[in-house]
Design a protein around this motif. Structure first.
Motif, PDB file in Angstrom:
ATOM      1  N   PHE A 237      -4.455  -1.803  -1.441  1.00 43.34           N
ATOM      2  CA  PHE A 237      -3.981  -1.964  -0.058  1.00 43.34           C
ATOM      3  C   PHE A 237      -3.246  -0.716   0.421  1.00 43.34           C
ATOM      4  CE2 PHE A 237      -0.520  -3.082   2.846  1.00 43.34           C
ATOM      5  CZ  PHE A 237      -1.237  -3.659   3.885  1.00 43.34           C
ATOM      6  N   ASN A 238      -2.308  -0.231  -0.387  1.00 44.08           N
ATOM      7  CA  ASN A 238      -1.556   0.962   0.008  1.00 44.08           C
ATOM      8  C   ASN A 238      -2.459   2.190   0.113  1.00 44.08           C
ATOM      9  OD1 ASN A 238       1.056   0.003   0.401  1.00 44.08           O
ATOM     10  ND2 ASN A 238       1.573   0.114  -1.765  1.00 44.08           N
ATOM     11  N   LEU A 239      -3.460   2.260  -0.760  1.00 42.39           N
ATOM     12  CA  LEU A 239      -4.383   3.388  -0.726  1.00 42.39           C
ATOM     13  C   LEU A 239      -5.181   3.407   0.574  1.00 42.39           C
ATOM     14  CD1 LEU A 239      -5.847   5.757  -2.111  1.00 42.39           C
ATOM     15  CD2 LEU A 239      -7.398   4.075  -3.139  1.00 42.39           C
ATOM     16  N   ILE A 240      -5.720   2.259   0.955  1.00 46.07           N
ATOM     17  CA  ILE A 240      -6.523   2.195   2.180  1.00 46.07           C
ATOM     18  C   ILE A 240      -5.664   2.468   3.405  1.00 46.07           C
ATOM     19  CG2 ILE A 240      -7.841   0.640   3.658  1.00 46.07           C
ATOM     20  CD1 ILE A 240      -8.984  -0.626   1.156  1.00 46.07           C
ATOM     21  N   MET A 241      -4.481   1.849   3.473  1.00 46.74           N
ATOM     22  CA  MET A 241      -3.602   2.086   4.610  1.00 46.74           C
ATOM     23  C   MET A 241      -3.146   3.545   4.666  1.00 46.74           C
ATOM     24  SD  MET A 241      -3.628  -0.710   6.165  1.00 46.74           S
ATOM     25  CE  MET A 241      -2.435  -0.246   7.412  1.00 46.74           C
ATOM     26  N   GLY A 242      -2.897   4.131   3.494  1.00 54.52           N
ATOM     27  CA  GLY A 242      -2.493   5.538   3.460  1.00 54.52           C
ATOM     28  C   GLY A 242      -3.599   6.462   3.939  1.00 54.52           C
ATOM     29  N   ILE A 243      -4.840   6.182   3.551  1.00 56.65           N
ATOM     30  CA  ILE A 243      -5.970   7.003   3.982  1.00 56.65           C
ATOM     31  C   ILE A 243      -6.167   6.897   5.497  1.00 56.65           C
ATOM     32  CG2 ILE A 243      -8.488   7.193   3.872  1.00 56.65           C
ATOM     33  CD1 ILE A 243      -8.304   6.537   0.908  1.00 56.65           C
ATOM     34  N   ILE A 244      -6.105   5.677   6.014  1.00 60.38           N
ATOM     35  CA  ILE A 244      -6.280   5.481   7.458  1.00 60.38           C
ATOM     36  C   ILE A 244      -5.202   6.235   8.238  1.00 60.38           C
ATOM     37  CG2 ILE A 244      -6.196   3.777   9.309  1.00 60.38           C
ATOM     38  CD1 ILE A 244      -7.474   1.784   7.378  1.00 60.38           C
TER      39      ILE A 244
END
Length: 321
Positions: A237-244
């Motif tokens: 979750f944190n990875l996807i939100m960070g990438i976005i």
């Protein structure tokens, strides 16, 4: 409502039965209507301020539009021009470099600090609040200006390096280090990810660590075999939100470096902004926005597809049992 649910007395009175059915249907209609009325402000805001601009930007991406003249349909010309735009590919390269460096660094800092704060020590709530504060103000213009002064030629960082015998340097004005200052600014704003990691750590059963200690597992082995697998959905979750968020980074690049020096920090969003409001090429900028949407969508899809190889869900093991 069927025949079995109608009382016997009502079956002998068709008129009364129809009134009952009508009343029931009216009640069923009024219930969702009240709900729609409650969400009407948000729904109108979404339709007018979000959905309509999205549809309009998609149309404008196929037009030549400068805000001063009516939009003129030109088909795929904007996308063809983008494919030959050197600055577009430079902004894409800078943005990808920023994403692959800032996101892992931010997640690593957030996880390490979350593990340090996941302890029952005196005053831990105070420490969590103090560490989280930079994330509340980290995205503001004031902090961006402060960061620019810290890494400037006469900034705080140069005062520190002089003390250890290193020559001062214009960190923001040098192409090789300018992007690094923005990466550090992003990594410093790890508070939101830290809170999510901390919540995930609280959900890991303590019995797992106790059993591992009985088996003689070292702290590092506990981290690798217990913490990371149990925390993998939160990491995803944190990875996807960070990438976005990283792909859309604008404020820091605009205020701290303004895309310089020599376009070394001209992020995709900043390049889009310059085309839209600097050159008044709204159609071109709309095409860039949709390209960014596609890139973010592809990056998100890749992470979801790859997650089946490293993300652990407790329900999966229960299903196998």
């Amino acid at each position: 409502m069927n025949a079995q649910t109608i009382p016997a007395a009502d079956k002998a009175q068709p008129g009364k039965n129809m009134k009952t059915v009508a009343k029931t249907l009216k009640g069923r209609w009024n219930a969702p209507l009240a709900g729609y009325l409650f969400i009407a402000p948000w729904l109108l805001g979404f339709l007018i301020l979000q959905l309509w601009p999205i549809i309009q930007s998609f149309y404008l991406s196929f037009t030549e539009f400068s805000l001063l003249e009516p939009a003129r349909w030109i088909g795929l010309k904007n996308y063809q021009d983008i494919s030959q735009d050197r600055l577009f590919f430079n902004s894409l390269k800078v943005t990808f470099l920023y994403v692959i460096t800032s996101v892992p660094l931010k997640l690593l800092a957030a996880l390490l600090v979350a593990m340090l704060l996941n302890r029952n020590i005196r005053g831990i709530s105070f420490y969590r609040t103090i560490i989280y504060l930079p994330s509340l103000i980290g995205g503001s213009l004031a902090v961006a200006v402060l960061w620019r002064n810290i890494f400037g030629l006469n900034g705080f960082i140069n005062h520190l390096v002089i003390l250890v015998g290193i020559a001062p340097k214009n960190w923001i004005g040098t192409p090789s280090t300018a992007l690094g200052t923005l990466v550090l600014l992003t990594a410093w704003q790890f508070g939101s990810s830290m809170i999510i990691f901390l919540a995930g750590l609280k959900q890991i059963p303590g019995e797992l660590y106790e059993a591992a200690s009985v088996d003689g597992a070292t702290p590092f082995r506990k981290f690798i075999r217990i913490t990371l697998p149990m925390l993998s959905p939160v990491i995803l979750f944190n990875l996807i939100m960070g990438i976005i968020n990283a792909f859309q980074m604008f404020t820091s690049a605009f205020v701290v470096t303004n895309g310089g020096p020599v376009n070394s920090t001209e992020m995709f969003a900043l390049y889009l902004y310059n085309k839209a409001f600097g050159s008044l090429q709204m159609g071109y900028a709309s095409a860039l926005a949709w390209i960014l949407l596609v890139i973010i969508g592809i990056a998100t899809a890749i992470n979801f597809i790859a997650s089946k190889y490293w993300v652990f869900y407790e329900t999966e093991t229960e299903g196998r049992k």
